[in-house]
Design an enzyme around this catalytic site. Structure first.
Site, PDB file in Angstrom:
ATOM      1  N   LYS A  36      64.828 -12.520  29.349  1.00 50.85           N
ATOM      2  CA  LYS A  36      65.274 -12.924  28.061  1.00 50.85           C
ATOM      3  C   LYS A  36      66.619 -13.871  28.623  1.00 50.85           C
ATOM      4  CE  LYS A  36      68.622 -11.984  25.342  1.00 50.85           C
ATOM      5  NZ  LYS A  36      69.627 -11.433  24.465  1.00 50.85           N
ATOM      6  N   ASP A  63      65.849 -16.886  23.445  1.00 50.02           N
ATOM      7  CA  ASP A  63      66.558 -16.360  22.484  1.00 50.02           C
ATOM      8  C   ASP A  63      67.670 -17.256  21.937  1.00 50.02           C
ATOM      9  OD1 ASP A  63      67.073 -14.476  20.482  1.00 50.02           O
ATOM     10  OD2 ASP A  63      68.202 -13.353  21.653  1.00 50.02           O
ATOM     11  N   LYS A  65      67.527 -18.634  18.737  1.00 50.77           N
ATOM     12  CA  LYS A  65      67.762 -18.274  17.154  1.00 50.77           C
ATOM     13  C   LYS A  65      67.994 -19.655  16.333  1.00 50.77           C
ATOM     14  CE  LYS A  65      69.606 -13.783  17.820  1.00 50.77           C
ATOM     15  NZ  LYS A  65      69.720 -13.713  19.228  1.00 50.77           N
ATOM     16  N   ASP A  68      67.969 -25.003  11.256  1.00 50.90           N
ATOM     17  CA  ASP A  68      68.411 -26.360  11.102  1.00 50.90           C
ATOM     18  C   ASP A  68      67.235 -26.785   9.909  1.00 50.90           C
ATOM     19  OD1 ASP A  68      69.688 -29.042  10.773  1.00 50.90           O
ATOM     20  OD2 ASP A  68      70.718 -28.404  12.821  1.00 50.90           O
ATOM     21  N   THR A 118      70.003  -6.682  14.888  1.00 54.12           N
ATOM     22  CA  THR A 118      70.260  -5.361  15.053  1.00 54.12           C
ATOM     23  C   THR A 118      71.849  -5.045  15.106  1.00 54.12           C
ATOM     24  OG1 THR A 118      69.944  -5.555  17.411  1.00 54.12           O
ATOM     25  CG2 THR A 118      68.237  -4.845  16.030  1.00 54.12           C
ATOM     26  N   ARG A 209      71.789  -4.439  28.907  1.00 51.66           N
ATOM     27  CA  ARG A 209      72.816  -3.521  29.577  1.00 51.66           C
ATOM     28  C   ARG A 209      72.532  -2.553  30.286  1.00 51.66           C
ATOM     29  NH1 ARG A 209      77.364  -4.804  24.766  1.00 51.66           N
ATOM     30  NH2 ARG A 209      75.578  -4.917  23.688  1.00 51.66           N
TER      31      ARG A 209
END
Length: 232
Positions: A36, A63, A65, A68, A118, A209
């Protein structure tokens, strides 16, 4: 299509430089097949790095997002299609999704709609004046995504089971907020372990992470792949 554990694990390269991201990819080696690239890396060389990973045979999750008016999203996705990515995220809005579908160069690039982040819980919805609960909003947006023709959704595994029950296999589900047992939740509110996410119906898991911020990323990735395998 049958997904292997390597297909299901998306390692989030949320890192401050392309050089550090490249070191993580090298450290993980052949076990890492899906990566990602998001806001942190994309503006500082992530565009070219994503293309390089794709040319090396890796799969790419962009990723970004996008949100518009539909025509603007369409033009943006046309530009992004040059990367040759595999998944691109947009917000779960009908015009946005249709614009993204119209803009992609081929069906290789799958359009996934973000339902509810999330990092959000009920208090965040309340702050935005949204009266319904998290699950209800996730399901509403998942239905909207399916009707608009999206390939999948981004949703917490806490809602994946309900999405499956309501929509069957109409959408693929990618789940962020994955934390192996004993790992801190950090800024995520709705977290779940890899095995529980697969059991809940998630198709692919985004893990950042717990892989990229440890001393041995390869060992961490292999442990998650092993857990995924146990629930397939």
């Amino acid at each position: 299509m049958t997904l292997t554990p390597q297909d299901r694990l998306i390692t989030a390269l949320d890192l401050p430089s392309v050089e550090e991201a490249a070191r993580v990819v090298t450290a993980i080696g052949e076990e890492g097949q899906f990566y990602k690239i998001g806001y942190q890396l994309f503006p500082i060389g992530g565009y070219d790095f994503a293309r390089q990973l794709g040319e090396a045979g890796k799969k790419i999750f962009l990723d970004l997002k996008l949100f518009d008016i539909g025509a603007t999203v369409e033009r943006g996705v046309k530009s992004l299609s040059a990367i040759g990515g595999d998944i691109l995220t947009v917000h779960a809005d009908t015009d946005v999704i249709k614009g993204a579908l119209n803009g992609r160069a081929s069906e290789r690039l799958k359009i996934f709609a973000v339902t509810v982040l999330t990092s959000w819980d009920q208090s965040h919805l309340n702050d935005h004046g949204i009266g319904m609960g998290v699950l209800d909003l996730v399901l509403l947006r998942a239905e909207m995504a399916a009707e608009a023709g999206a390939d999948g959704v981004i949703a917490s595994a806490a809602e994946a089971k309900e999405i499956r029950a309501r929509l069957g296999d109409a959408l693929e589900i990618v789940t962020p907020g994955i934390r192996p047992a004993g790992v801190a939740a950090d800024d995520q509110k709705r977290v779940i372990t890899p095995g529980d996410a697969i059991k809940a119906g998630a198709d692919r898991l985004v893990v950042g992470r717990p892989i990229v911020k440890v001393d041995d990323p390869a060992l961490a990735a292999k442990a998650i792949l092993t857990e995924i395998s146990q629930f397939l």
